[in-house]
Design an enzyme around this catalytic site. Sequence first.
Site, PDB file in Angstrom:
ATOM      1  N   CYS A  33      43.426  41.081  39.560  1.00  0.00           N
ATOM      2  CA  CYS A  33      42.516  41.985  38.847  1.00  0.00           C
ATOM      3  C   CYS A  33      42.592  43.396  39.421  1.00  0.00           C
ATOM      4  O   CYS A  33      42.067  44.333  38.833  1.00  0.00           O
ATOM      5  CB  CYS A  33      41.081  41.473  38.914  1.00  0.00           C
ATOM      6  SG  CYS A  33      40.435  41.378  40.579  1.00  0.00           S
ATOM      7  N   ASP A  35      41.166  44.498  42.091  1.00  0.00           N
ATOM      8  CA  ASP A  35      39.947  44.930  42.761  1.00  0.00           C
ATOM      9  C   ASP A  35      40.110  44.902  44.286  1.00  0.00           C
ATOM     10  O   ASP A  35      40.803  44.051  44.823  1.00  0.00           O
ATOM     11  CB  ASP A  35      38.764  44.047  42.356  1.00  0.00           C
ATOM     12  CG  ASP A  35      38.403  44.256  40.885  1.00  0.00           C
ATOM     13  OD1 ASP A  35      38.908  45.226  40.307  1.00  0.00           O
ATOM     14  OD2 ASP A  35      37.633  43.463  40.344  1.00  0.00           O
ATOM     15  N   CYS A  59      34.899  45.045  40.001  1.00  0.00           N
ATOM     16  CA  CYS A  59      34.023  44.669  38.897  1.00  0.00           C
ATOM     17  C   CYS A  59      32.572  44.518  39.365  1.00  0.00           C
ATOM     18  O   CYS A  59      32.286  44.529  40.565  1.00  0.00           O
ATOM     19  CB  CYS A  59      34.510  43.364  38.293  1.00  0.00           C
ATOM     20  SG  CYS A  59      34.164  41.960  39.348  1.00  0.00           S
ATOM     21  N   CYS A 103      35.710  36.693  42.549  1.00  0.00           N
ATOM     22  CA  CYS A 103      35.095  37.918  43.067  1.00  0.00           C
ATOM     23  C   CYS A 103      34.308  37.608  44.346  1.00  0.00           C
ATOM     24  O   CYS A 103      34.309  38.397  45.288  1.00  0.00           O
ATOM     25  CB  CYS A 103      34.165  38.536  42.032  1.00  0.00           C
ATOM     26  SG  CYS A 103      34.828  38.542  40.367  1.00  0.00           S
TER      27      CYS A 103
HETATM   28 FE1  FES Z   1      38.378  40.689  40.329  1.00  0.00          FE
HETATM   29 FE2  FES Z   1      35.846  40.675  39.993  1.00  0.00          FE
HETATM   30  S1  FES Z   1      37.321  40.654  38.443  1.00  0.00           S
HETATM   31  S2  FES Z   1      36.898  40.957  41.834  1.00  0.00           S
END
Ligand code: FES
Length: 146
Positions: A33, A35, A59, A103
């Site tokens: 993702c 992140d 996110c 996450c």
């Molecule tokens: Fe990857 Fe939340 S979508 S940390």
Amino acid sequence: MYSEKVMEHFQNPRNVGEIENASGVGTVGNAKCGDIMRIYLDIDENKIIRDVKFKTFGCGAAVATSSMATELVKGKTIEEAMQVTNRAVMEALDGLPPVKVHCSLLAEEAIHAALWDYAEKHEIKIEGLEKPKSDIHEEEEEEEEY
Ligand code: FES
């Protein structure tokens, strides 16, 4: 989709920021993702986590889980902080949707990475702590920009 607690921590995240000269810093990222989460720990001579701050480029669930994870380790011993798993963070937030479980894993990994950094700096071994797999070092991050 999100519990009230998740929404509340997302809107009012606790412990956002950095700690200068932190005892341990851990940065982890999720390649899928994209992140990134960074945790700063200030650990005193009795091995108590005096302060903790985080920065999350990610996110809403990542922000909420970092906020809750920092609340759960603050004031705790290193051993107690090791018990703060992604499951514990999720439970404290009244759950996360299945697609958002990773996450919370980022929060657990970021704490472990920061503890690992602390252990390396102090040449100690923390029981049950393994070398973080997805720790992104500053240099590597910088390299990626070019
Ligand atoms: Fe990857 Fe939340 S979508 S940390």
